[in-house]
Design an enzyme around this catalytic site. Structure first.
Site, PDB file in Angstrom:
ATOM      1  N   ASP A 143      45.746  20.595 -55.392  1.00 22.33           N
ATOM      2  CA  ASP A 143      46.151  22.000 -55.450  1.00 22.33           C
ATOM      3  C   ASP A 143      45.271  22.773 -56.426  1.00 22.33           C
ATOM      4  OD1 ASP A 143      48.469  24.021 -54.777  1.00 22.33           O
ATOM      5  OD2 ASP A 143      48.243  24.124 -56.939  1.00 22.33           O
ATOM      6  N   GLU A 152      42.446  25.709 -55.413  1.00 24.10           N
ATOM      7  CA  GLU A 152      42.526  27.063 -55.967  1.00 24.10           C
ATOM      8  C   GLU A 152      41.235  27.453 -56.672  1.00 24.10           C
ATOM      9  OE1 GLU A 152      47.344  26.961 -56.985  1.00 24.10           O
ATOM     10  OE2 GLU A 152      45.859  26.573 -58.559  1.00 24.10           O
ATOM     11  N   LYS A 158      54.395  24.424 -48.170  1.00 26.84           N
ATOM     12  CA  LYS A 158      53.000  24.852 -48.099  1.00 26.84           C
ATOM     13  C   LYS A 158      52.915  26.261 -47.512  1.00 26.84           C
ATOM     14  CE  LYS A 158      50.355  22.869 -49.613  1.00 26.84           C
ATOM     15  NZ  LYS A 158      50.116  22.923 -51.095  1.00 26.84           N
ATOM     16  N   ARG A 204      67.889  34.193 -66.953  1.00 29.35           N
ATOM     17  CA  ARG A 204      68.238  34.859 -68.203  1.00 29.35           C
ATOM     18  C   ARG A 204      69.252  35.962 -67.895  1.00 29.35           C
ATOM     19  NH1 ARG A 204      63.026  36.066 -68.110  1.00 29.35           N
ATOM     20  NH2 ARG A 204      63.593  38.271 -68.310  1.00 29.35           N
ATOM     21  N   GLN A 237      59.507  31.678 -54.510  1.00 30.42           N
ATOM     22  CA  GLN A 237      60.075  30.432 -53.993  1.00 30.42           C
ATOM     23  C   GLN A 237      61.565  30.322 -54.302  1.00 30.42           C
ATOM     24  OE1 GLN A 237      58.799  28.044 -52.074  1.00 30.42           O
ATOM     25  NE2 GLN A 237      56.731  28.897 -51.979  1.00 30.42           N
ATOM     26  N   GLU A 277      36.281  41.796 -43.830  1.00 33.51           N
ATOM     27  CA  GLU A 277      36.304  40.963 -42.622  1.00 33.51           C
ATOM     28  C   GLU A 277      36.599  39.495 -42.894  1.00 33.51           C
ATOM     29  OE1 GLU A 277      33.075  41.592 -39.921  1.00 33.51           O
ATOM     30  OE2 GLU A 277      33.247  43.783 -40.031  1.00 33.51           O
ATOM     31  N   TYR A 307      64.312  32.901 -59.672  1.00 33.77           N
ATOM     32  CA  TYR A 307      64.649  33.586 -58.423  1.00 33.77           C
ATOM     33  C   TYR A 307      63.480  34.473 -57.997  1.00 33.77           C
ATOM     34  CZ  TYR A 307      67.850  35.543 -54.914  1.00 33.77           C
ATOM     35  OH  TYR A 307      68.474  35.902 -53.739  1.00 33.77           O
ATOM     36  N   GLY A 308      62.274  33.910 -58.106  1.00 35.95           N
ATOM     37  CA  GLY A 308      61.087  34.630 -57.671  1.00 35.95           C
ATOM     38  C   GLY A 308      60.794  34.341 -56.205  1.00 35.95           C
ATOM     39  N   SER A 336      67.677  39.191 -66.851  1.00 35.40           N
ATOM     40  CA  SER A 336      66.715  39.141 -65.754  1.00 35.40           C
ATOM     41  C   SER A 336      67.016  40.205 -64.703  1.00 35.40           C
ATOM     42  CB  SER A 336      66.742  37.757 -65.084  1.00 35.40           C
ATOM     43  OG  SER A 336      65.981  37.775 -63.892  1.00 35.40           O
ATOM     44  N   GLU A 376      31.607  44.282 -44.776  1.00 30.75           N
ATOM     45  CA  GLU A 376      30.932  43.085 -44.266  1.00 30.75           C
ATOM     46  C   GLU A 376      31.183  41.830 -45.103  1.00 30.75           C
ATOM     47  OE1 GLU A 376      29.803  43.154 -41.378  1.00 30.75           O
ATOM     48  OE2 GLU A 376      29.838  45.329 -41.159  1.00 30.75           O
TER      49      GLU A 376
END
Length: 333
Positions: free
Chosen positions: A191, A195, A131, A48, A28, A231, A25-26, A51, A227
């Protein structure tokens, strides 16, 4: 050409009379569970007992069970836990409670593609991978929109695996934006490469090198941070909105000319050669094996990982950035 689907191509009714167990249940997990629940799907959340998310999920109106109970209750079981613990959770708590005809799901292909999880042959194995971060999956759904998602089929025991993937994707709102069909291999390898070579490893090292170059040349750290780091968001937001063309249209002629003149001096053939080597190490499982060993209780116990985290957190740019961000009231805490 990649195949695309929308709500009109999906049959959410595939989930009628079915229970979806969302394990985790994070970021996602909360988005998937709540979106499916509000799409009329019977959802249980597996956690758990101790949790910190248990109470949150209950307060959101969801049924919560310990992981083995949720896996037993679920006809479709979506694994939304970190890659490094997914195999242990699956092997010890989920697999013994799945039955023939069930559907095992992931939002990232890592554990299936590299065979840390080896599912039974009598279940479907599919992927639905939005995504975008979970909070965006949730907020877009609430606005009547959606986040584009990938789907893939690894194992089609029922002959309906793709239909289940499309139904689930529609249930979380992806069919409103677009659902793209890929494979576990393609999603996992691209993916990880993105990363490592670009989004996290590549970009942060580039920003750090720029910061260090200016500071070592005698310029003030605050100027170097503005810089070379601050930005970056401006540029990425422009690219995100309209591609490189919009970014180049929006910046000054001076900046655009410098872009064309300098980019290939930094990203050289040697850099591209190293990118190919990084991709090769992803494809042949070298990275996956090293990562899982590092996070294993029997292996590294994250010693190298945690040491690198401490070293990076101590870089001067972190202190400079923290002070400058205090001046920026618009930044969300």
């Amino acid at each position: 050409m990649i195949k695309k689907y929308y709500d009109a191509d999906c049959n959410l009714g595939m989930l009628d009379g079915k229970t979806v167990a969302v394990i985790g249940y994070g970021s996602q997990g909360h988005a998937h569970a709540l979106n499916l629940h509000e799409s009329g799907v019977d959802v249980v959340v597996g956690l758990r007992r101790d949790s910190s998310s248990w109470k949150k999920a209950e307060e959101a109106g969801l049924k919560v069970m310990e992981v083995p109970e949720a896996a037993k209750a679920g006809d479709l079981v979506m694994m939304l836990v970190p890659d490094e613990i997914a195999a242990d959770i699956y092997n010890e708590q989920v697999a013994p409670n799945m039955k023939e005809g069930d559907v095992l799901m992931f939002a990232h292909g890592f554990n299936i593609h590299f065979q840390f999880v080896k599912p039974a042959k009598d279940i479907d194995v599919i992927m639905v991978a939005p995504k975008g971060p979970g909070h965006t999956v949730r907020s877009q759904y609430l606005e009547g929109k959606g986040v584009p998602s990938l789907i893939a089929v690894y194992q089609d025991a029922s002959g309906k695996a793709k239909d289940y993937a499309l139904a689930y994707a529609s249930g979380i709102g992806a069919g409103r934006a677009g659902i793209l069909e890929t494979s576990f291999r393609e999603e996992t390898e691209t993916d990880l490469f993105g990363e490592q070579a670009v989004l996290c490893g590549g970009v942060t090292e580039l920003m750090k090198a720029g910061f260090d170059t200016l500071v070592e040349a005698g310029y003030e750290p605050e100027m170097a941070y503005f810089e070379c780091i601050h930005e970056m968001k401006l540029i990425v937001d422009l690219i995100n909105s309209g591609g490189f063309a919009m970014m180049r249209y929006s910046i000054s002629n001076t900046a655009e000319y410098g872009d064309y003149r300098t980019g290939k001096r930094l990203i050289t053939e040697e850099t591209r050669k190293e990118m190919k080597q990084i991709l090769s190490e992803i494809q042949d499982g070298t990275f996956a094996s090293e990562f899982m060993q590092e996070f294993s209780d029997k292996g590294g116990r994250k010693a190298h990982f945690l040491a690198k985290r401490r070293v990076e957190a101590s870089h001067p740019l972190e202190k400079v950035g923290a002070e400058l961000r205090k001046m920026m009231s618009w930044l969300k805490k």
